[in-house]
Scaffold this active site. Structure first.
Site, PDB file in Angstrom:
ATOM      1  N   GLY A  97      27.360   0.453  16.378  1.00 32.95           N
ATOM      2  CA  GLY A  97      27.178   0.295  14.942  1.00 32.95           C
ATOM      3  C   GLY A  97      27.836  -0.992  14.469  1.00 32.95           C
ATOM      4  O   GLY A  97      28.717  -1.531  15.143  1.00 32.95           O
ATOM      5  N   GLY A 145      27.080   3.346  18.873  1.00 29.76           N
ATOM      6  CA  GLY A 145      25.837   3.655  18.165  1.00 29.76           C
ATOM      7  C   GLY A 145      24.597   3.483  19.017  1.00 29.76           C
ATOM      8  O   GLY A 145      23.586   4.167  18.807  1.00 29.76           O
ATOM      9  N   GLU A 168      35.647   3.783  21.378  1.00 30.97           N
ATOM     10  CA  GLU A 168      36.126   3.975  20.000  1.00 30.97           C
ATOM     11  C   GLU A 168      37.623   4.221  19.854  1.00 30.97           C
ATOM     12  O   GLU A 168      38.205   3.882  18.809  1.00 30.97           O
ATOM     13  CB  GLU A 168      35.356   5.134  19.341  1.00 30.97           C
ATOM     14  CG  GLU A 168      33.899   4.824  19.028  1.00 30.97           C
ATOM     15  CD  GLU A 168      32.968   4.984  20.214  1.00 30.97           C
ATOM     16  OE1 GLU A 168      31.768   4.721  20.061  1.00 30.97           O
ATOM     17  OE2 GLU A 168      33.439   5.369  21.307  1.00 30.97           O
ATOM     18  N   ASP A 176      31.754   9.016  18.557  1.00 31.34           N
ATOM     19  CA  ASP A 176      30.908   9.804  17.650  1.00 31.34           C
ATOM     20  C   ASP A 176      29.447   9.805  18.117  1.00 31.34           C
ATOM     21  O   ASP A 176      29.178   9.865  19.303  1.00 31.34           O
ATOM     22  CB  ASP A 176      31.071   9.310  16.213  1.00 31.34           C
ATOM     23  CG  ASP A 176      30.594   7.871  16.002  1.00 31.34           C
ATOM     24  OD1 ASP A 176      30.564   7.097  16.967  1.00 31.34           O
ATOM     25  OD2 ASP A 176      30.246   7.525  14.849  1.00 31.34           O
TER      26      ASP A 176
END
Length: 385
Positions: A97, A145, A168, A176
């Site tokens: 992301g 992402g 992360e 995530d």
């Protein structure tokens, strides 16, 4: 007819022609304003091309808002038999992301920090529940992402250039995009190891770990896509047959053993502990160079992120993908309201000093009560499907 009239007619004709060409181009493909993602019908398939090669195809909210409705349309379209997603530029499928933009929005308390995670996780779920065969060509860097755009789909094709990681915990976040669902379902405790250390897998190892379903030599990737597009009203089995055939013919590193194979028994033992403190004790007691290397890596990560991540994976191991994404949305919003995410982005992506000052700085200071705050319901603001 006078010369002036003739020139006027020529000008009008050329102007009409230019307008017509522009309209034709717009009708041919649905491109975003800056063509950050290309959405095209080709042969029997809908093809999604992530098109930010200068930014390693990092995913932003605009791209999500174009992909999601088109994915839903193709899922319902009787003439679309499969969906292919790939990255432009050759270096990356999707490096994650657009974390820097999200960090800036979060600091400014802009709604986009909520919208990005909410809409990204909705897209992850749409991919996981897609009724049409979904083929992700994960050539190049595939992190964060980018993993969410691929791993929940039916087919994931790695090449020798694939580079997978969930890094992360190094930026004060957690793995995530459904990491709480797919990571604990990898063999043994491999997913826990990858989540807590951010360990990178390359090439055929991405397949050996179970992240990819197939491995294809990169020079054959274009031919594979052409063969998939040329299929006539294919079933899921027809698509699998093509992928299996290319996989069987791939030669690069075919005899190479999995990079973590020799360590898997120890990884399964070390990371079966239910607390970070116990995992660290296991690594210390082992004392091997590999164990001490992982200890060194873990010591640099956000203590809060580490504890969140371990609980996320333990809880996620018995949840559905939707339940995991709901949990992860709660975690994302708690991280947006905390300190470590912004500090991690500063240290890794902005100032690049690689010296984040975590708060708290010690695992012992992250209590169960603190963790409970991250996992609590957001009530009416919870993610709903």
């Amino acid at each position: 007819m006078g010369l002036q009239q003739m020139w006027r007619l020529v000008w009008r004709f050329n102007s009409f022609k230019r307008t017509d060409i522009i309209l034709q181009h717009l009708r041919m493909s649905k491109h975003t304003d800056a063509a950050e993602v290309l959405l095209e019908r080709k042969g029997c398939a809908g093809v999604i091309t992530l098109n930010r090669p200068k930014f390693l195809n990092a995913l932003n909210v605009s791209m999500i808002r174009h992909i999601y409705p088109q994915l839903k349309n193709w899922e319902q379209d009787p003439e679309t038999f499969l969906i292919i997603i790939k990255g432009a530029g050759g270096k990356a499928f999707c490096a994650g992301g657009d974390i820097r933009a999200i960090s800036e929005a979060g600091k400014a308390n802009q709604k986009i920090a909520q919208d990005f995670f909410r809409e990204e996780y909705m897209l992850n779920n749409a991919i996981g529940s897609c009724q049409k065969p979904y083929v992700a060509l994960i050539h190049g860097i595939t992190m964060g992402g980018g993993v969410g755009l691929s791993v929940h789909g039916q087919f994931r094709v790695a090449t020798e250039k694939s580079l997978f990681a969930m890094p992360e915990t190094a930026i004060g976040l957690f793995p995530d995009v459904g990491g709480g669902y797919f990571l604990p379902r990898l063999r043994g405790k491999l997913g826990y190891f990858l989540a807590l250390t951010g360990f990178r897998l390359k090439g055929r190892d991405v397949y050996a770990a179970g992240i990819a379903t197939h491995f294809v030599d990169s020079e054959k990737l274009g031919m594979l896509e052409e063969d998939l597009l040329a299929l006539k009203s294919p079933s899921k089995e027809n698509i699998a047959d093509v992928l299996d055939a290319y996989h069987a013919k791939s030669k690069i590193d075919q005899d190479k053993s999995f990079i973590l194979e020799e360590h898997m028994d120890k990884i399964n033992s070390w990371f079966s502990a239910n607390t970070l403190e116990q995992i660290i004790e296991n690594l210390q007691q082992d004392g091997s160079s590999f164990a001490l290397e992982q200890l060194k890596v873990i010591s640099k990560m956000s203590p809060t992120s580490l504890k969140i991540t371990l609980r996320q994976l333990i809880e996620g191991s018995s949840k559905t993908l939707q339940e995991v994404l709901t949990m992860e949305y709660r975690l994302s919003q708690a991280c947006m309201g905390g300190h470590d995410f912004y500090e991690g982005v500063r240290a890794v992506l902005i100032d690049k000093d690689q010296s984040p000052k975590w708060k708290p700085a010690d695992l012992k200071e992250v209590t169960d009560e603190d963790l409970n705050e991250y996992f609590k319901s957001l009530g009416s603001n919870d993610l709903k499907f």
